[in-house]
Design a protein around this motif. Structure first.
Motif, PDB file in Angstrom:
ATOM      1  N   PRO A 121      39.663  43.474 -78.014  1.00 29.87           N
ATOM      2  CA  PRO A 121      39.848  44.434 -79.114  1.00 29.87           C
ATOM      3  C   PRO A 121      40.175  45.820 -78.575  1.00 29.87           C
ATOM      4  O   PRO A 121      39.316  46.708 -78.519  1.00 29.87           O
ATOM      5  CB  PRO A 121      38.489  44.403 -79.832  1.00 29.87           C
ATOM      6  N   VAL A 122      41.424  46.039 -78.191  1.00 24.33           N
ATOM      7  CA  VAL A 122      41.783  47.262 -77.482  1.00 24.33           C
ATOM      8  C   VAL A 122      42.033  48.457 -78.399  1.00 24.33           C
ATOM      9  O   VAL A 122      42.054  49.595 -77.926  1.00 24.33           O
ATOM     10  CB  VAL A 122      43.024  47.032 -76.583  1.00 24.33           C
ATOM     11  N   HIS A 123      42.216  48.247 -79.695  1.00 26.75           N
ATOM     12  CA  HIS A 123      42.508  49.370 -80.579  1.00 26.75           C
ATOM     13  C   HIS A 123      41.248  50.188 -80.849  1.00 26.75           C
ATOM     14  O   HIS A 123      40.149  49.639 -80.959  1.00 26.75           O
ATOM     15  CB  HIS A 123      43.129  48.873 -81.887  1.00 26.75           C
ATOM     16  N   PRO A 124      41.395  51.503 -80.967  1.00 33.90           N
ATOM     17  CA  PRO A 124      40.227  52.372 -81.174  1.00 33.90           C
ATOM     18  C   PRO A 124      39.470  52.018 -82.449  1.00 33.90           C
ATOM     19  O   PRO A 124      40.050  51.597 -83.449  1.00 33.90           O
ATOM     20  CB  PRO A 124      40.853  53.769 -81.286  1.00 33.90           C
ATOM     21  N   SER A 125      38.164  52.218 -82.389  1.00 30.61           N
ATOM     22  CA  SER A 125      37.298  51.977 -83.541  1.00 30.61           C
ATOM     23  C   SER A 125      36.046  52.831 -83.418  1.00 30.61           C
ATOM     24  O   SER A 125      35.611  53.160 -82.302  1.00 30.61           O
ATOM     25  CB  SER A 125      36.905  50.499 -83.623  1.00 30.61           C
ATOM     26  N   ARG A 126      35.454  53.141 -84.557  1.00 32.25           N
ATOM     27  CA  ARG A 126      34.160  53.824 -84.549  1.00 32.25           C
ATOM     28  C   ARG A 126      33.031  52.887 -84.124  1.00 32.25           C
ATOM     29  O   ARG A 126      31.951  53.345 -83.755  1.00 32.25           O
ATOM     30  CB  ARG A 126      33.843  54.359 -85.947  1.00 32.25           C
ATOM     31  N   ARG A 180      55.588  54.358 -81.593  1.00 36.51           N
ATOM     32  CA  ARG A 180      54.290  53.842 -82.029  1.00 36.51           C
ATOM     33  C   ARG A 180      54.254  53.680 -83.536  1.00 36.51           C
ATOM     34  O   ARG A 180      53.831  52.656 -84.066  1.00 36.51           O
ATOM     35  CB  ARG A 180      53.186  54.790 -81.564  1.00 36.51           C
ATOM     36  N   ARG A 181      54.729  54.698 -84.240  1.00 36.82           N
ATOM     37  CA  ARG A 181      54.713  54.640 -85.708  1.00 36.82           C
ATOM     38  C   ARG A 181      55.643  53.561 -86.236  1.00 36.82           C
ATOM     39  O   ARG A 181      55.349  52.904 -87.246  1.00 36.82           O
ATOM     40  CB  ARG A 181      55.097  56.007 -86.282  1.00 36.82           C
ATOM     41  N   ALA A 182      56.768  53.324 -85.546  1.00 30.45           N
ATOM     42  CA  ALA A 182      57.752  52.343 -86.017  1.00 30.45           C
ATOM     43  C   ALA A 182      57.368  50.909 -85.657  1.00 30.45           C
ATOM     44  O   ALA A 182      57.697  49.976 -86.387  1.00 30.45           O
ATOM     45  CB  ALA A 182      59.125  52.668 -85.434  1.00 30.45           C
ATOM     46  N   GLN A 183      56.679  50.731 -84.510  1.00 31.26           N
ATOM     47  CA  GLN A 183      56.486  49.382 -83.977  1.00 31.26           C
ATOM     48  C   GLN A 183      55.059  48.859 -84.080  1.00 31.26           C
ATOM     49  O   GLN A 183      54.852  47.654 -84.221  1.00 31.26           O
ATOM     50  CB  GLN A 183      56.891  49.355 -82.486  1.00 31.26           C
ATOM     51  N   GLU A 184      54.058  49.752 -84.041  1.00 31.07           N
ATOM     52  CA  GLU A 184      52.690  49.299 -83.794  1.00 31.07           C
ATOM     53  C   GLU A 184      52.192  48.295 -84.830  1.00 31.07           C
ATOM     54  O   GLU A 184      51.624  47.265 -84.500  1.00 31.07           O
ATOM     55  CB  GLU A 184      51.749  50.508 -83.736  1.00 31.07           C
ATOM     56  N   PHE A 185      52.375  48.591 -86.104  1.00 32.02           N
ATOM     57  CA  PHE A 185      51.815  47.735 -87.152  1.00 32.02           C
ATOM     58  C   PHE A 185      52.895  47.023 -87.960  1.00 32.02           C
ATOM     59  O   PHE A 185      52.659  46.591 -89.079  1.00 32.02           O
ATOM     60  CB  PHE A 185      50.929  48.574 -88.077  1.00 32.02           C
ATOM     61  N   ARG A 186      54.087  46.885 -87.374  1.00 33.79           N
ATOM     62  CA  ARG A 186      55.186  46.243 -88.095  1.00 33.79           C
ATOM     63  C   ARG A 186      54.909  44.769 -88.342  1.00 33.79           C
ATOM     64  O   ARG A 186      55.240  44.224 -89.391  1.00 33.79           O
ATOM     65  CB  ARG A 186      56.479  46.406 -87.284  1.00 33.79           C
ATOM     66  N   GLU A 187      54.338  44.095 -87.363  1.00 30.38           N
ATOM     67  CA  GLU A 187      53.963  42.689 -87.468  1.00 30.38           C
ATOM     68  C   GLU A 187      52.500  42.553 -87.080  1.00 30.38           C
ATOM     69  O   GLU A 187      51.926  43.450 -86.463  1.00 30.38           O
ATOM     70  CB  GLU A 187      54.851  41.821 -86.563  1.00 30.38           C
ATOM     71  N   PRO A 188      51.853  41.452 -87.411  1.00 32.86           N
ATOM     72  CA  PRO A 188      50.417  41.342 -87.165  1.00 32.86           C
ATOM     73  C   PRO A 188      50.061  41.327 -85.679  1.00 32.86           C
ATOM     74  O   PRO A 188      50.855  40.938 -84.823  1.00 32.86           O
ATOM     75  CB  PRO A 188      50.038  40.015 -87.830  1.00 32.86           C
ATOM     76  N   MET A 189      48.833  41.772 -85.415  1.00 29.92           N
ATOM     77  CA  MET A 189      48.243  41.691 -84.084  1.00 29.92           C
ATOM     78  C   MET A 189      47.039  40.764 -84.202  1.00 29.92           C
ATOM     79  O   MET A 189      46.013  41.131 -84.784  1.00 29.92           O
ATOM     80  CB  MET A 189      47.823  43.070 -83.584  1.00 29.92           C
ATOM     81  N   PHE A 190      47.184  39.553 -83.689  1.00 29.84           N
ATOM     82  CA  PHE A 190      46.123  38.558 -83.767  1.00 29.84           C
ATOM     83  C   PHE A 190      45.196  38.711 -82.561  1.00 29.84           C
ATOM     84  O   PHE A 190      45.659  38.886 -81.435  1.00 29.84           O
ATOM     85  CB  PHE A 190      46.723  37.151 -83.774  1.00 29.84           C
ATOM     86  N   HIS A 191      43.898  38.614 -82.813  1.00 32.25           N
ATOM     87  CA  HIS A 191      42.909  38.746 -81.748  1.00 32.25           C
ATOM     88  C   HIS A 191      42.179  37.411 -81.593  1.00 32.25           C
ATOM     89  O   HIS A 191      41.498  36.971 -82.517  1.00 32.25           O
ATOM     90  CB  HIS A 191      41.936  39.876 -82.063  1.00 32.25           C
ATOM     91  N   GLY A 192      42.312  36.796 -80.422  1.00 31.93           N
ATOM     92  CA  GLY A 192      41.797  35.457 -80.185  1.00 31.93           C
ATOM     93  C   GLY A 192      40.358  35.434 -79.713  1.00 31.93           C
ATOM     94  O   GLY A 192      40.067  34.950 -78.608  1.00 31.93           O
ATOM     95  N   PHE A 193      39.466  35.984 -80.534  1.00 29.21           N
ATOM     96  CA  PHE A 193      38.035  35.847 -80.292  1.00 29.21           C
ATOM     97  C   PHE A 193      37.364  35.680 -81.647  1.00 29.21           C
ATOM     98  O   PHE A 193      37.970  35.911 -82.695  1.00 29.21           O
ATOM     99  CB  PHE A 193      37.454  37.041 -79.529  1.00 29.21           C
ATOM    100  N   ARG A 200      35.343  41.953 -87.037  1.00 32.24           N
ATOM    101  CA  ARG A 200      36.511  42.821 -87.222  1.00 32.24           C
ATOM    102  C   ARG A 200      36.059  44.205 -87.679  1.00 32.24           C
ATOM    103  O   ARG A 200      35.368  44.340 -88.697  1.00 32.24           O
ATOM    104  CB  ARG A 200      37.455  42.226 -88.270  1.00 32.24           C
ATOM    105  N   PRO A 201      36.412  45.274 -86.925  1.00 27.19           N
ATOM    106  CA  PRO A 201      35.988  46.611 -87.328  1.00 27.19           C
ATOM    107  C   PRO A 201      36.519  46.998 -88.706  1.00 27.19           C
ATOM    108  O   PRO A 201      37.687  46.742 -89.033  1.00 27.19           O
ATOM    109  CB  PRO A 201      36.586  47.513 -86.239  1.00 27.19           C
ATOM    110  N   ALA A 202      35.674  47.623 -89.487  1.00 28.68           N
ATOM    111  CA  ALA A 202      36.051  48.012 -90.852  1.00 28.68           C
ATOM    112  C   ALA A 202      37.129  49.081 -90.861  1.00 28.68           C
ATOM    113  O   ALA A 202      37.856  49.218 -91.855  1.00 28.68           O
ATOM    114  CB  ALA A 202      34.817  48.506 -91.605  1.00 28.68           C
ATOM    115  N   ASP A 203      37.267  49.852 -89.779  1.00 25.46           N
ATOM    116  CA  ASP A 203      38.245  50.947 -89.755  1.00 25.46           C
ATOM    117  C   ASP A 203      39.570  50.548 -89.105  1.00 25.46           C
ATOM    118  O   ASP A 203      40.421  51.402 -88.861  1.00 25.46           O
ATOM    119  CB  ASP A 203      37.660  52.179 -89.058  1.00 25.46           C
ATOM    120  N   TRP A 204      39.785  49.270 -88.837  1.00 29.01           N
ATOM    121  CA  TRP A 204      41.068  48.819 -88.289  1.00 29.01           C
ATOM    122  C   TRP A 204      42.128  48.729 -89.381  1.00 29.01           C
ATOM    123  O   TRP A 204      41.824  48.465 -90.555  1.00 29.01           O
ATOM    124  CB  TRP A 204      40.900  47.451 -87.639  1.00 29.01           C
ATOM    125  N   HIS A 205      43.377  48.910 -88.976  1.00 24.91           N
ATOM    126  CA  HIS A 205      44.533  48.721 -89.853  1.00 24.91           C
ATOM    127  C   HIS A 205      44.577  47.255 -90.316  1.00 24.91           C
ATOM    128  O   HIS A 205      44.195  46.344 -89.565  1.00 24.91           O
ATOM    129  CB  HIS A 205      45.811  49.063 -89.083  1.00 24.91           C
TER     130      HIS A 205
END
Length: 396
Positions: A121-126, A180-193, A200-205
């Motif tokens: 889970p590399v994306h920032p979270s609280r 980053r703004r154009a590509q980061e959330f264009r398609e899903p990011m699946f996390h295999g855990f 899943r963090p509540a503050d994730w996109h």
């Protein structure tokens, strides 16, 4: 292996659903991939050489050293991904953590749909500290701030290669922020855990999804009479460090053997890349390659480096752990195991610390009970299903 084997399982599920799958990874994994009947394309990089020069720990010094060692590897990967795409001519790309920032550019240039398949889970979270910095919590605002700092540091690691790759592919020059703004959330990011391990963090996109584990493709049963005979006695602990500490086998063995005998347990030692081994006896057996799914369920506990793949394999087997993390995401998973109650607190590889942890994990049934409860939950999940669903949706 822990960064490649889960994708063999995901690839097998995609193939069973009617897709032709090619796995692009480093050359030493060719035989593993081709033995499963999957297509293989090599990409550059020698991870053994990189790991030999890393610094233990998850702090700023270790992270800076890891980034310095990774920079030449990243510089090679861009052209390697282009060659892989030209050879395989895919309709879709699924990109692991290491290659995703470069793969996004290649997908744009070739007009290929893509998604990310991350094992961490590399994306920032609280909700937790940055994984690559060890995962220690600094409170909600500290976690988020440090997460963004670490995320930008990773972005900077790829910046030069991204610029060169876009130029070579004839893509327009643009800032990293705009990309980053154009590509980061264009398609899903699946996390295999499993969400039972990291909710899943509540503050994730919304595009950041936690699917459940992608289990490695099943291996044929591997007969080993020496192992079967050894396992006829009191249940042993497993000790192995996978791809960590290449070439440090004799040094590790001295510590491990003393700790095993001090704790009064029996142990199976697996060589891995370090070459960990000791003289066989009533209390010790040294082995080579053996699939984790065939080995771990027969153990009383598993001592490992807390890599994502080995952590998952031990949890799947319902076996408690002793975590000896070394670098990158390993301290994060080690803390997570302890927080879940499936392992004592993480340790450094020292005789007294390992002996005490072995006595604790084998003597307190709470750890085994928590590991077994987690195993039941994660075995019920189908981590590949969301990726398959994505492939069947129309491409935007």
């Amino acid at each position: 292996m822990g960064d490649v084997a889960p994708f063999t399982g995901l690839a097998g599920r995609l193939r069973a659903a009617g897709h032709t799958v090619t796995l692009a990874t480093h050359e030493p994994f060719r035989s593993l991939v081709e033995a499963l009947g999957l297509g293989f394309v090599p990409i550059p990089g020698d991870l053994r050489e990189t790991l030999e020069r890393t610094v233990d720990g998850g702090g700023p010094r270790a992270l800076a050293r890891m980034f310095a060692l990774a920079r030449p590897l990243v510089a090679q990967l861009g052209a390697g991904i282009v060659r892989a795409v030209e050879q395989a001519r895919p309709d879709a790309m699924v990109l692991s953590t290491l290659v995703a920032p470069l793969g996004y550019q290649v997908a744009e240039a070739f007009g290929i749909r893509r998604a990310s398949v991350f094992l961490q889970p590399v994306h920032p979270s609280r909700e937790f500290g940055p994984v690559l910095a060890g995962g220690r919590s600094f409170g909600p605002y500290g976690n988020l701030a440090l997460g963004h700092v670490t995320f930008r540091a990773v972005e900077a690691l790829y910046a030069g290669t991204i610029r060169s790759l876009r130029r070579d592919l004839g893509l327009p020059r643009t800032s990293l922020g705009a990309l980053r703004r154009a590509q980061e959330f264009r398609e899903p990011m699946f996390h295999g855990f499993s969400p039972a391990v990291v909710p899943r963090p509540a503050d994730w996109h919304p595009s950041l999804r936690v699917t459940g584990y992608w289990w490695p493709a099943a291996s044929p049963d591997k007969a080993d009479k020496r192992l079967d005979d050894f396992l006829a006695g009191e249940k042993p602990v497993f000790i192995g460090f996978g791809s960590m500490a290449p070439g440090r086998g004799p040094e590790l063995a001295e510590t491990v053997v003393r700790a095993v005998r001090q704790a009064g347990v029996r142990a199976v030692l697996q060589a891995g890349w370090s070459g960990l081994a000791a003289a066989d006896g009533d209390d010790l057996l040294s082995i080579g390659e053996m699939p984790h799914e065939q080995l771990f369920p027969r153990m009383a506990a598993v001592v490992h480096h807390a890599g994502a793949g080995t952590t998952a394999a031990a949890l799947r087997a319902g076996v408690p752990a002793v975590a000896v993390p070394r670098l990158a995401d390993q301290p994060f998973w080690a803390r997570r195991l302890h927080r879940l109650g499936a392992a004592p607190a993480p340790i450094r590889l020292e005789v007294d610390a390992l002996a005490a942890a072995l006595r604790e994990v084998t003597g307190n049934p709470h750890y085994a009970a928590r590991a077994q409860a987690l195993s039941a939950r994660i075995r019920a999940e189908d981590g590949a299903a969301p990726v398959l669903d994505w492939l069947t949706t129309p491409y935007r």
